[in-house]
Design a protein around this motif. Structure first.
Motif, PDB file in Angstrom:
ATOM      1  N   HIS A 289      83.712  27.564  50.304  1.00 47.08           N
ATOM      2  CA  HIS A 289      82.829  28.483  51.032  1.00 47.08           C
ATOM      3  C   HIS A 289      83.643  29.416  51.929  1.00 47.08           C
ATOM      4  CE1 HIS A 289      78.950  27.061  49.701  1.00 47.08           C
ATOM      5  NE2 HIS A 289      79.308  25.818  49.922  1.00 47.08           N
TER       6      HIS A 289
ATOM      7  N   THR B  89      75.832  22.492  43.957  1.00 42.81           N
ATOM      8  CA  THR B  89      75.613  23.179  45.232  1.00 42.81           C
ATOM      9  C   THR B  89      76.439  24.457  45.310  1.00 42.81           C
ATOM     10  OG1 THR B  89      77.315  21.804  46.286  1.00 42.81           O
ATOM     11  CG2 THR B  89      75.030  21.054  46.462  1.00 42.81           C
TER      12      THR B  89
ATOM     13  N   ASP C 146      74.775  27.020  43.019  1.00 46.81           N
ATOM     14  CA  ASP C 146      73.601  27.593  43.681  1.00 46.81           C
ATOM     15  C   ASP C 146      74.008  28.572  44.775  1.00 46.81           C
ATOM     16  OD1 ASP C 146      72.044  26.034  42.042  1.00 46.81           O
ATOM     17  OD2 ASP C 146      71.627  24.491  43.540  1.00 46.81           O
ATOM     18  N   ALA C 147      75.074  28.225  45.497  1.00 46.75           N
ATOM     19  CA  ALA C 147      75.553  29.119  46.559  1.00 46.75           C
ATOM     20  C   ALA C 147      76.041  30.439  45.973  1.00 46.75           C
ATOM     21  CB  ALA C 147      76.671  28.449  47.353  1.00 46.75           C
TER      22      ALA C 147
ATOM     23  N   ALA D  14      74.979  31.764  43.132  1.00 48.15           N
ATOM     24  CA  ALA D  14      73.791  32.502  42.689  1.00 48.15           C
ATOM     25  C   ALA D  14      73.157  33.217  43.876  1.00 48.15           C
ATOM     26  CB  ALA D  14      72.792  31.549  42.039  1.00 48.15           C
ATOM     27  N   ASP D  15      73.090  32.543  45.011  1.00 49.42           N
ATOM     28  CA  ASP D  15      72.555  33.170  46.225  1.00 49.42           C
ATOM     29  C   ASP D  15      73.425  34.351  46.643  1.00 49.42           C
ATOM     30  OD1 ASP D  15      70.520  31.303  46.302  1.00 49.42           O
ATOM     31  OD2 ASP D  15      71.504  30.021  47.784  1.00 49.42           O
ATOM     32  N   TRP D  16      74.732  34.184  46.510  1.00 48.31           N
ATOM     33  CA  TRP D  16      75.673  35.247  46.879  1.00 48.31           C
ATOM     34  C   TRP D  16      75.448  36.491  46.024  1.00 48.31           C
ATOM     35  CZ3 TRP D  16      80.020  37.380  44.226  1.00 48.31           C
ATOM     36  CH2 TRP D  16      80.911  38.100  45.038  1.00 48.31           C
ATOM     37  N   ARG D  17      75.292  36.293  44.732  1.00 48.11           N
ATOM     38  CA  ARG D  17      75.049  37.436  43.843  1.00 48.11           C
ATOM     39  C   ARG D  17      73.672  38.038  44.088  1.00 48.11           C
ATOM     40  NH1 ARG D  17      77.485  33.726  40.356  1.00 48.11           N
ATOM     41  NH2 ARG D  17      75.462  33.163  39.472  1.00 48.11           N
ATOM     42  N   ASN D  18      72.674  37.181  44.319  1.00 48.08           N
ATOM     43  CA  ASN D  18      71.320  37.680  44.576  1.00 48.08           C
ATOM     44  C   ASN D  18      71.250  38.467  45.880  1.00 48.08           C
ATOM     45  OD1 ASN D  18      70.269  36.591  42.214  1.00 48.08           O
ATOM     46  ND2 ASN D  18      69.688  34.662  43.184  1.00 48.08           N
ATOM     47  N   GLU D  19      72.066  38.077  46.837  1.00 48.02           N
ATOM     48  CA  GLU D  19      72.090  38.828  48.093  1.00 48.02           C
ATOM     49  C   GLU D  19      72.601  40.245  47.853  1.00 48.02           C
ATOM     50  OE1 GLU D  19      74.161  38.749  52.547  1.00 48.02           O
ATOM     51  OE2 GLU D  19      74.532  37.122  51.118  1.00 48.02           O
TER      52      GLU D  19
END
Length: 235
Positions: A98, A160, A163-164, A166-171
């Motif tokens: 991270h 995890t 998923d993190a 995926a969240d990073w790209r979605n952001e």
């Protein structure tokens, strides 16, 4: 086992002749055991390594090998530290990742924020795809994108992290959508333009560029891909 000089509870050490009653022993300041003058032992020890440089190297290992592919031995060897030092300075492997991803966002992937600051929607798109091409084909760095490469082979143990990412790209997609919504509201994009679709389009092309770069595509080839994608951009 206690040494002969250590004192057992409830006893006094035989420190030699006692000073006569009413006199003060001449004890140098800072002597251990002297009230109010005892020196404190240093807390902890210096790390003995450049944490910033170690994190940079860890980022490159994750970038090149992915999250699951990067073993602790690979990481600590590249960072030039022991596992104990890694845990003390950065936490476990997931925590280290991270921190590496944050460094990547602020460094090689900072072109995203710069693109969002461009004055028109088309300039945003050009800067975004151009930045993706440059960042994924640097001659002195791993090819591809850490945010894409690190998640391609993440199984259950890396869920995890996957998923993190995926969240990073979605952001990133969400920020592009917000920027294009503003562009449409300001008349910079046609009234019938769909900001969500345009944002997803750019992110999909950008991720594809990263995958192709990791597969050996040259910078010139990927620039042609970016140009082709931009040829479909709304007038």
């Amino acid at each position: 086992m206690e040494s002969e000089r250590e004192t057992r509870p409830g006893t006094r050490a035989d420190t030699g002749p006692k000073a006569p009653a009413g006199t003060r022993q001449d004890t140098p300041p800072g002597t251990p055991g002297t009230p109010g003058t005892q020196r404190k032992a240093p807390i902890g020890r210096p790390r003995g390594f450049d944490a910033d440089e170690a994190l940079e190297r860890a980022m490159r290992v994750f970038w090149e090998q992915g999250y699951e592919g990067a073993g602790l031995t690979d990481l600590t060897r590249a960072m030039g530290i022991t596992r104990t030092s890694m845990y003390a300075a950065f936490g476990n492997k997931e925590e280290l990742f991270h921190k590496a991803l944050r460094r990547y966002s602020e460094g090689p992937a900072s072109y995203v924020l710069r693109a969002l600051a461009e004055p028109t929607a088309r300039r945003v798109a050009e800067a975004f795809l151009g930045g993706a091409v440059r960042a994924t084909t640097q001659p002195d760095r791993p090819t591809g994108c850490l945010g894409v490469q690190a998640s391609l082979a993440a199984g259950d143990l890396g869920r995890t992290v996957r998923d993190a990412l995926a969240d990073w790209r979605n952001e990133g997609t969400a920020r592009l959508r917000e920027r294009f919504t503003r562009a449409r509201d300001e008349g910079d994009l046609p009234a019938d333009a769909d900001p969500a679709t345009l944002a997803r389009f750019l992110m999909t092309v950008g991720n594809g560029i990263a995958v192709q770069a990791a597969s050996g595509a040259s910078r010139e080839e990927l620039r042609l891909v970016a140009d082709t994608a931009l040829s479909t951009w709304p007038p």
